[in-house]
Scaffold this motif. Sequence first.
Motif, PDB file in Angstrom:
ATOM      1  N   VAL A  44       6.278  -1.085   5.116  1.00 42.24           N
ATOM      2  CA  VAL A  44       6.942  -1.588   4.082  1.00 42.24           C
ATOM      3  C   VAL A  44       6.641  -3.208   3.733  1.00 42.24           C
ATOM      4  O   VAL A  44       6.614  -4.100   3.897  1.00 42.24           O
ATOM      5  N   ARG A  45       6.889  -3.250   5.711  1.00 41.65           N
ATOM      6  CA  ARG A  45       7.873  -4.862   6.178  1.00 41.65           C
ATOM      7  C   ARG A  45       7.104  -4.910   7.968  1.00 41.65           C
ATOM      8  O   ARG A  45       6.867  -3.899   8.246  1.00 41.65           O
ATOM      9  N   LEU A  46       6.752  -6.062   8.657  1.00 43.52           N
ATOM     10  CA  LEU A  46       6.224  -6.221   9.692  1.00 43.52           C
ATOM     11  C   LEU A  46       7.002  -6.664  10.889  1.00 43.52           C
ATOM     12  O   LEU A  46       7.510  -8.093   9.722  1.00 43.52           O
ATOM     13  N   SER A  59       5.999  -2.148  12.808  1.00 41.62           N
ATOM     14  CA  SER A  59       5.539  -1.735  11.721  1.00 41.62           C
ATOM     15  C   SER A  59       6.998  -0.723  10.998  1.00 41.62           C
ATOM     16  O   SER A  59       7.429   0.248  11.580  1.00 41.62           O
ATOM     17  N   THR A  60       7.206  -1.354   9.889  1.00 42.18           N
ATOM     18  CA  THR A  60       8.277  -0.206   9.078  1.00 42.18           C
ATOM     19  C   THR A  60       7.261   0.538   8.171  1.00 42.18           C
ATOM     20  O   THR A  60       7.192  -0.312   7.407  1.00 42.18           O
ATOM     21  N   ALA A  73      11.031   3.803   8.313  1.00 42.62           N
ATOM     22  CA  ALA A  73      12.140   4.101   9.772  1.00 42.62           C
ATOM     23  C   ALA A  73      10.946   2.890  10.280  1.00 42.62           C
ATOM     24  O   ALA A  73       9.204   3.047   9.600  1.00 42.62           O
ATOM     25  N   GLU A  74      11.092   2.275  11.352  1.00 41.17           N
ATOM     26  CA  GLU A  74      10.494   1.552  11.625  1.00 41.17           C
ATOM     27  C   GLU A  74       9.187   1.708  13.605  1.00 41.17           C
ATOM     28  O   GLU A  74      10.511   2.542  13.391  1.00 41.17           O
ATOM     29  N   ALA A  75       8.687   2.290  13.017  1.00 38.58           N
ATOM     30  CA  ALA A  75       8.179   2.433  14.437  1.00 38.58           C
ATOM     31  C   ALA A  75       8.538   1.788  15.877  1.00 38.58           C
ATOM     32  O   ALA A  75       8.551   0.481  15.609  1.00 38.58           O
ATOM     33  N   ARG A  76       8.323   2.920  16.495  1.00 36.55           N
ATOM     34  CA  ARG A  76       8.982   2.478  18.071  1.00 36.55           C
ATOM     35  C   ARG A  76       8.078   1.093  19.263  1.00 36.55           C
ATOM     36  O   ARG A  76       8.785   0.735  19.975  1.00 36.55           O
ATOM     37  N   PHE A  77       7.176   1.897  19.298  1.00 39.54           N
ATOM     38  CA  PHE A  77       5.997   0.795  19.710  1.00 39.54           C
ATOM     39  C   PHE A  77       5.111  -0.214  18.333  1.00 39.54           C
ATOM     40  O   PHE A  77       4.688  -0.343  17.254  1.00 39.54           O
ATOM     41  N   GLY A  78       5.022  -1.490  19.529  1.00 35.72           N
ATOM     42  CA  GLY A  78       4.274  -2.455  18.043  1.00 35.72           C
ATOM     43  C   GLY A  78       2.381  -2.477  18.553  1.00 35.72           C
ATOM     44  O   GLY A  78       2.503  -1.385  19.686  1.00 35.72           O
ATOM     45  N   SER A  79       2.730  -3.092  18.533  1.00 37.92           N
ATOM     46  CA  SER A  79       0.826  -3.384  18.648  1.00 37.92           C
ATOM     47  C   SER A  79       0.275  -4.926  18.150  1.00 37.92           C
ATOM     48  O   SER A  79       1.195  -5.569  16.975  1.00 37.92           O
ATOM     49  N   SER A  80      -0.586  -4.923  18.638  1.00 37.28           N
ATOM     50  CA  SER A  80      -1.507  -6.892  18.444  1.00 37.28           C
ATOM     51  C   SER A  80      -3.139  -6.415  18.047  1.00 37.28           C
ATOM     52  O   SER A  80      -3.992  -6.246  19.173  1.00 37.28           O
TER      53      SER A  80
END
Length: 138
Positions: A44-46, A59-60, A73-80
């Motif tokens: 949905v959004r970052l 990420s949501t 819901a927003e993911a607990r871990f981010g990524s790059s």
Amino acid sequence: MSTSALMGPVLLGVGAGFGLLGGGIVLQARRFRRRGRRAQGQIVRLRTRRSHHTTMYYSTVRFTTEQGRQVEAEARFGSSPPPGRPGEHVPIVYDPARPGRVRVDSAWSDGTLHGGIFLAAGIAAFAMWAGMTMNQVS
């Protein structure tokens, strides 16, 4: 006290701390994946978070549970880099007891890689400590 005499306990402490932290993160990610349910989620959004020279993307996602409930819901871990762009579909794992706990289903986004990095840093620090200790004995 010499610098090398101080470095030994520091390396041992850092190695143990990072090793335990990394191992814990990896085990938690494995448990989450084992008990979690899989679904297709739509980004949905970052949300971005900048630190040092890296930008992490959280990420949501919107998805439907096995019971037909729609969750965002927003993911607990981010990524790059991010796992995708808004509007794209990604595989996710969610906690059936608390569907708001969600992770994008990839090594980087579910915490496995984060834990592995900490674990590797702990092993490297421990190996340096062991090397220093062996040199002092010889």
